[in-house]
Design a protein around this motif. Structure first.
Motif, mmCIF file in Angstrom:
data_model
loop_
_atom_site.group_PDB
_atom_site.id
_atom_site.type_symbol
_atom_site.label_atom_id
_atom_site.label_comp_id
_atom_site.label_asym_id
_atom_site.label_seq_id
_atom_site.Cartn_x
_atom_site.Cartn_y
_atom_site.Cartn_z
ATOM 1 N N ASP A 150 2.612 20.214 -1.837
ATOM 2 C CA ASP A 150 2.511 18.845 -2.534
ATOM 3 C C ASP A 150 2.314 19.123 -4.070
ATOM 4 O O ASP A 150 1.110 18.782 -4.501
ATOM 5 C CB ASP A 150 1.221 18.291 -1.762
ATOM 6 N N ALA A 151 2.900 20.074 -4.439
ATOM 7 C CA ALA A 151 2.693 20.068 -6.132
ATOM 8 C C ALA A 151 3.175 19.008 -6.539
ATOM 9 O O ALA A 151 4.434 18.473 -6.450
ATOM 10 C CB ALA A 151 3.530 21.302 -6.288
ATOM 11 N N GLU A 152 2.386 18.443 -7.720
ATOM 12 C CA GLU A 152 2.579 17.332 -8.559
ATOM 13 C C GLU A 152 3.550 17.607 -9.693
ATOM 14 O O GLU A 152 3.719 18.579 -10.317
ATOM 15 C CB GLU A 152 1.298 16.584 -9.284
ATOM 16 N N LEU A 153 4.615 16.654 -9.727
ATOM 17 C CA LEU A 153 5.717 16.509 -10.523
ATOM 18 C C LEU A 153 5.123 16.010 -11.977
ATOM 19 O O LEU A 153 4.477 15.057 -12.108
ATOM 20 C CB LEU A 153 6.691 15.714 -10.518
ATOM 21 N N VAL A 154 5.159 16.790 -13.140
ATOM 22 C CA VAL A 154 4.568 16.509 -14.493
ATOM 23 C C VAL A 154 5.893 16.491 -15.708
ATOM 24 O O VAL A 154 6.568 17.550 -15.649
ATOM 25 C CB VAL A 154 3.476 17.155 -14.908
ATOM 26 N N ALA A 218 3.647 25.942 -10.994
ATOM 27 C CA ALA A 218 4.154 26.385 -9.784
ATOM 28 C C ALA A 218 5.587 26.520 -9.787
ATOM 29 O O ALA A 218 6.276 27.437 -9.203
ATOM 30 C CB ALA A 218 3.819 26.125 -8.596
ATOM 31 N N GLY A 219 6.331 25.617 -10.667
ATOM 32 C CA GLY A 219 7.732 25.526 -10.734
ATOM 33 C C GLY A 219 8.087 24.782 -11.732
ATOM 34 O O GLY A 219 7.251 24.335 -12.553
ATOM 35 N N ALA A 220 9.574 24.824 -11.868
ATOM 36 C CA ALA A 220 10.011 23.876 -13.176
ATOM 37 C C ALA A 220 11.351 23.904 -12.918
ATOM 38 O O ALA A 220 12.176 24.416 -12.304
ATOM 39 C CB ALA A 220 9.934 24.981 -14.487
ATOM 40 N N PRO A 293 2.246 12.835 -16.096
ATOM 41 C CA PRO A 293 2.214 13.144 -14.438
ATOM 42 C C PRO A 293 3.045 11.865 -13.943
ATOM 43 O O PRO A 293 2.643 10.616 -14.334
ATOM 44 C CB PRO A 293 0.825 13.068 -14.281
ATOM 45 N N LEU A 294 3.895 12.298 -13.029
ATOM 46 C CA LEU A 294 4.693 11.095 -12.323
ATOM 47 C C LEU A 294 4.189 10.664 -11.113
ATOM 48 O O LEU A 294 4.730 9.883 -10.513
ATOM 49 C CB LEU A 294 6.210 11.720 -12.292
ATOM 50 N N GLY A 295 3.169 11.244 -10.474
ATOM 51 C CA GLY A 295 2.422 10.606 -9.142
ATOM 52 C C GLY A 295 3.530 10.781 -8.049
ATOM 53 O O GLY A 295 3.431 10.564 -7.258
#
Ligand SMILES: [Zn+2]
Length: 571
Positions: A150-154, A218-220, A293-295
């Motif tokens: 559940d890592a948030e996309l920004v 955590a990711g890109a 933040p894209l939610g």
């Protein structure tokens, strides 16, 4: 020159390996003086830079038996042995230290096993992207597992932090544990910003992943478009489906996920969060931009097959003749590796990435160059180091290892001349200099090009960031100015545009594909022209009084000053 004879001895002077009998030398000296002799000797050397020498080396290095020269493979070891034995036959000195030819360096490779689909969620909605078709996942560290929960996309725009341009896409936002959605390249619309259309290191995918890790993400995920990458999605599919190597022992923060997404796929993902990808990207063009933040969240589990490998750089030295200058070195460089063997076969059933142009031709030019220099008498004033580096396709790793573990002080490195892929389409009126404008080496290239009745042109595709995509970049980072050519496009005897069309087709159909194979039909007259040009450029650098320098204000000027200062202090 009439009458050549090998190895003549006279007292006090060693006219070894000279092919010029005594009487003509005297006439020559009377007629043309030392300059004439230098030209004669240079011409002697240049004469061995011919098609037979280059073809022979390419035929061997690009053969299926070498299995695409993947790092750590048997083909890789055969390649290293071939180059070292060639250096030995030419009378070079082993230059890797302790009388060795090979500078081994450890790699760790990870092959990522990705799930068939990558699912992005927003409340009860979900968008699923097919792996390979629309999304490429790679584990960001050499580990057997990696996961996001559940890592948030920004969205972070270009994701650049460049104080010299007072540009900061991150402002003070904490992005720990987030997944950053990033645009490739760097802003190109303003010529005073990021040097306009020219792609700087900030615009490279490696910079994007590096800074995302530094920000604690955590990711890109990089958004792929052909203009911003400089190559089609197909190249992402092939380049990122194999084993990803890095130098062993690479400390610092790491990402769990390094991802690429197709433009359409990511357009659908952000739309789920109520965003329009084009509008997001338009916002990113402003200095005022802040992370959005894209939610949307991402959960993914990645498996990895980790393997430690050893490969090596192969180093041979021709000592210089001048007692004061011989501890300074001109470096000729070419990477000897390629992509090895793929898991998938292409439409012809072929999975061997022979890397004939990329870079068997460069290694062939390096070996032929070494032969030319080995016949120069006397040798040039500065020494010449021939460096066949490994693991370039994995991120310039061999040249990075050499730069971090140099066999001589960086401040004693006069320049690096890097050969990565030669011209196979014929002689050209133009010489294309990648990184034109960055150092005073340009003037030497221009002078030699003029002697070949050719003109120098700057990078045709400054937006593709070619300067940061080959090994001279690793040496630039420790302050060493470089020469790196691409094939000219104004081909002799061909209509305007023909050359560019050939190159575009090559990038489209052959670059990093199993089809990059040797062909007897190649027209190598252009490669010989360019190799002779680089031979003469190196010879002039090796004999000139001063060390080459970066253009004032260049991004690498400070590194040069540091290197020279520390080399002088050590004396
Ligand atoms: Zn290459």
């Amino acid at each position: 020159m009439a009458g050549t004879k090998k190895s003549m001895e006279t007292k006090g002077h060693h006219w070894t390996r000279s092919s010029v009998p005594e009487i003509p030398v005297l006439i020559f000296l009377i007629l043309f003086g030392i300059r004439g002799l230098e030209i004669a000797q240079a011409d002697d050397g240049a004469a061995v830079i011919n098609e037979a020498n280059v073809r022979g080396h390419v035929r061997f290095l690009a053969d299926d038996l070498l299995e695409g020269r993947g790092p750590g493979s048997r083909g890789d070891e055969l390649t290293q042995l071939y180059i070292a034995s060639q250096f030995e036959t030419l009378g070079l000195q082993p230059a890797a230290g302790e009388g060795k030819w090979l500078q081994p360096f450890p790699l760790v490779g990870v092959r990522t096993i990705a799930p068939p689909n990558v699912v992005f969620k927003q409340n009860d909605n979900a968008v699923s992207l097919k792996s390979v078709e629309d999304f490429m996942s790679t584990i960001g560290k050499p580990a057997e597992t990696a996961q996001l929960q559940d890592a948030e996309l920004v969205f972070v725009g270009y994701g650049i932090e460049a104080p010299e341009y007072s540009w900061d896409d991150y402002k003070d936002v904490d992005l720990t544990g987030k997944v950053l959605l990033m645009m490739n390249n760097d802003p190109a619309s303003d010529p005073d910003l990021f040097e306009g259309r020219r792609r700087l290191y900030y615009g490279r995918w490696d910079y994007k992943y590096e800074i995302a890790a530094r920000k604690g993400a955590a990711g890109a995920i990089i958004i792929h478009t052909t203009p911003s990458a400089g190559y089609p999605w197909q190249v992402i599919q092939t380049s990122w489906s194999g084993e990803e190597f890095e130098l062993l022992g690479n400390e610092g923060k790491r990402l769990e996920l390094k991802g690429w997404g197709s433009e359409q796929g990511l357009r659908d993902v952000v739309a789920m969060g109520g965003f329009n990808l084009d509008k997001l990207r338009a916002q990113a063009e402003s200095k005022e931009f802040r992370p959005i933040p894209l939610g949307i969240s991402l959960s993914i589990q990645l498996e990895g097959v980790v393997r430690e490998q050893n490969t090596a750089n192969v180093l041979g030295l021709l000592p210089g003749s001048d007692p004061d200058l011989r501890d300074e070195v001109v470096i000729y460089m070419a990477h000897h590796d390629h992509l090895g063997m793929g898991v998938e076969r292409d439409l012809r059933g072929d999975n061997i990435y022979n890397g004939a142009v990329d870079n068997a031709t460069g290694v062939a030019a390096l070996l032929t160059m070494a032969k030319a220099y080995s016949q120069m008498d006397p040798p040039p004033k500065r020494s010449i180091l021939f460096a066949a580096v490994g693991a370039e396709e994995q991120g310039l790793l061999g040249s990075e290892f050499f730069a971090e573990n140099p066999t001589l002080k960086p401040g004693k490195m006069a320049a690096v001349i890097n050969m990565d892929g030669t011209n196979i389409i014929g002689r050209t009126h133009d010489v294309n200099v990648i990184g034109y404008g960055k150092s005073n080496l340009d003037a030497i290239v221009e002078a030699v090009a003029k002697s070949q009745k050719r003109i120098v042109t700057p990078d045709h595709f400054p937006d593709r960031g070619y300067y940061y995509r080959s090994d001279q970049f690793s040496l630039a980072k420790i302050g060493v100015p470089g020469v790196y050519l691409h094939s000219g496009i104004e081909v002799v005897g061909k209509p305007a545009g023909w050359g560019k069309q050939q190159l575009d087709e090559w990038v489209e159909k052959i670059y990093h594909q199993p089809s990059d194979e040797y062909s007897q039909d190649w027209n190598l007259s252009g490669a010989i022209q360019d190799t002779r040009l680089l031979y003469e450029v190196g010879r002039r650098i090796a004999n000139q009084a001063d060390l080459p320098a970066w253009t004032q204000g260049d991004e690498f000027e400070a590194a040069r000053k540091r290197a020279i200062d520390s080399a002088t202090d050590a004396n």
